[in-house]
Scaffold this motif. Structure first.
Motif, short mmCIF file in Angstrom:
data_model
loop_
_atom_site.label_atom_id
_atom_site.label_comp_id
_atom_site.label_asym_id
_atom_site.label_seq_id
_atom_site.Cartn_x
_atom_site.Cartn_y
_atom_site.Cartn_z
N GLY A 56 1.96 6.90 1.12
CA GLY A 56 2.75 7.75 0.42
C GLY A 56 2.21 8.38 -0.80
N LEU A 57 2.49 9.69 -0.91
CA LEU A 57 2.06 10.49 -1.86
C LEU A 57 3.26 10.83 -2.67
CD1 LEU A 57 -0.25 11.79 -3.63
CD2 LEU A 57 0.17 13.90 -2.07
N LEU A 58 3.53 10.10 -3.84
CA LEU A 58 4.62 10.32 -4.77
C LEU A 58 4.45 11.68 -5.55
CD1 LEU A 58 6.01 8.08 -7.40
CD2 LEU A 58 5.96 10.40 -7.97
N ARG A 59 5.50 12.60 -5.04
CA ARG A 59 5.25 14.02 -5.58
C ARG A 59 6.52 14.44 -6.52
NH1 ARG A 59 2.88 18.13 -1.70
NH2 ARG A 59 4.11 19.28 -3.28
N VAL A 89 6.08 2.16 4.12
CA VAL A 89 4.96 2.49 3.21
C VAL A 89 4.40 1.12 2.39
CG1 VAL A 89 4.36 4.05 1.11
CG2 VAL A 89 5.79 4.91 3.07
N SER A 90 3.48 0.99 2.66
CA SER A 90 2.73 -0.28 1.80
C SER A 90 2.08 0.26 0.61
CB SER A 90 1.73 -0.90 2.77
OG SER A 90 0.54 0.06 3.07
N GLU A 91 1.69 1.55 0.20
CA GLU A 91 0.94 1.73 -0.77
C GLU A 91 1.37 3.21 -1.35
OE1 GLU A 91 -3.31 1.18 -2.57
OE2 GLU A 91 -3.29 1.85 -0.41
N LEU A 92 1.81 3.45 -2.52
CA LEU A 92 2.02 4.83 -3.13
C LEU A 92 0.79 5.48 -3.92
CD1 LEU A 92 5.68 4.59 -4.25
CD2 LEU A 92 4.72 5.87 -2.47
N TRP A 93 0.52 6.43 -3.90
CA TRP A 93 -0.51 7.24 -4.74
C TRP A 93 0.11 8.40 -5.39
CZ3 TRP A 93 -5.64 6.05 -4.62
CH2 TRP A 93 -6.19 5.09 -3.90
N LEU A 94 -0.51 8.87 -6.35
CA LEU A 94 -0.08 9.97 -7.20
C LEU A 94 -1.20 10.60 -7.83
CD1 LEU A 94 0.66 9.44 -10.44
CD2 LEU A 94 2.09 8.05 -9.56
N LEU A 95 -0.90 11.85 -8.30
CA LEU A 95 -1.63 12.51 -9.22
C LEU A 95 -0.98 13.21 -10.26
CD1 LEU A 95 -3.36 14.61 -6.43
CD2 LEU A 95 -4.65 13.31 -8.15
N ALA A 134 -6.95 15.83 -13.01
CA ALA A 134 -5.54 15.19 -12.84
C ALA A 134 -5.98 13.77 -12.38
CB ALA A 134 -4.83 15.59 -11.76
N VAL A 135 -5.25 12.70 -13.24
CA VAL A 135 -5.45 11.25 -12.88
C VAL A 135 -4.96 10.82 -11.66
CG1 VAL A 135 -5.06 9.12 -13.87
CG2 VAL A 135 -5.48 10.94 -15.48
N LEU A 136 -5.66 10.15 -10.89
CA LEU A 136 -5.29 9.54 -9.44
C LEU A 136 -4.69 8.19 -9.80
CD1 LEU A 136 -5.09 9.76 -6.31
CD2 LEU A 136 -7.42 8.88 -6.50
N MET A 137 -3.52 7.81 -9.45
CA MET A 137 -3.07 6.61 -9.72
C MET A 137 -2.52 5.87 -8.44
SD MET A 137 -1.38 6.97 -13.10
CE MET A 137 -1.44 5.25 -13.90
#
Length: 142
Positions: A56-59, A89-95, A134-137
């Motif tokens: 998932g991409l946290l937005r 969803v097993s992992e969230l990503w964000l910028l 942007a920081v990727l996390m």
């Protein structure tokens, strides 16, 4: 205050809040909105999610200026993590441009952009909406 599923009716408030915070709205649709924090005065905050299978991409986490510092952002992230995990969803990503310390305090780890999964790299947010600095996390929800 309540946190509830966001609806298409929340889209104008989301766009207004995101624009006022200097965050991108170019590709934002009602389908990206996940949860809204509201009270009798209206929308206090919103958070979005773009799904890519088990990723998932946290937005679009945004809190109204009048409600900042009250923990609403933390509550929205926590509720999103629980809902996303419940949906597989097993992992969230964000910028993020300037909220990396906020997310680090919630267990997200900075990642090298080259380590982003192909689905995340292919998202419009990663490829064109967020600047290259942007920081990727990410955070595992397992």
């Amino acid at each position: 205050m309540e946190i509830r599923p966001a609806t298409a009716h929340d889209l104008p408030a989301a766009i207004d809040l995101l624009r006022s915070a200097g965050l991108p709205v170019e590709d934002l649709t009602a389908g990206h909105l996940a949860l809204a924090a509201t009270d009798e005065g209206g929308v206090l905050g919103l958070i979005g999610l773009e799904r890519f299978g088990k990723l998932g991409l946290l937005r679009s986490l945004v809190v109204a200026p009048r409600s900042r510092g009250e923990g609403i952002g933390r509550l929205l992230v926590d509720a999103l993590e629980k809902a996303a995990h419940g949906e597989g969803v097993s992992e969230l990503w964000l910028l993020t441009i300037d909220a990396d310390s906020f997310f680090a305090n919630l267990g997200y780890e900075a990642r090298d952009r080259a380590d982003a999964p192909a689905a995340i790299r292919g998202s419009r947010e990663f490829s064109s909406l967020c600047p290259g600095d942007a920081v990727l996390m990410s955070k595992s929800l397992a």
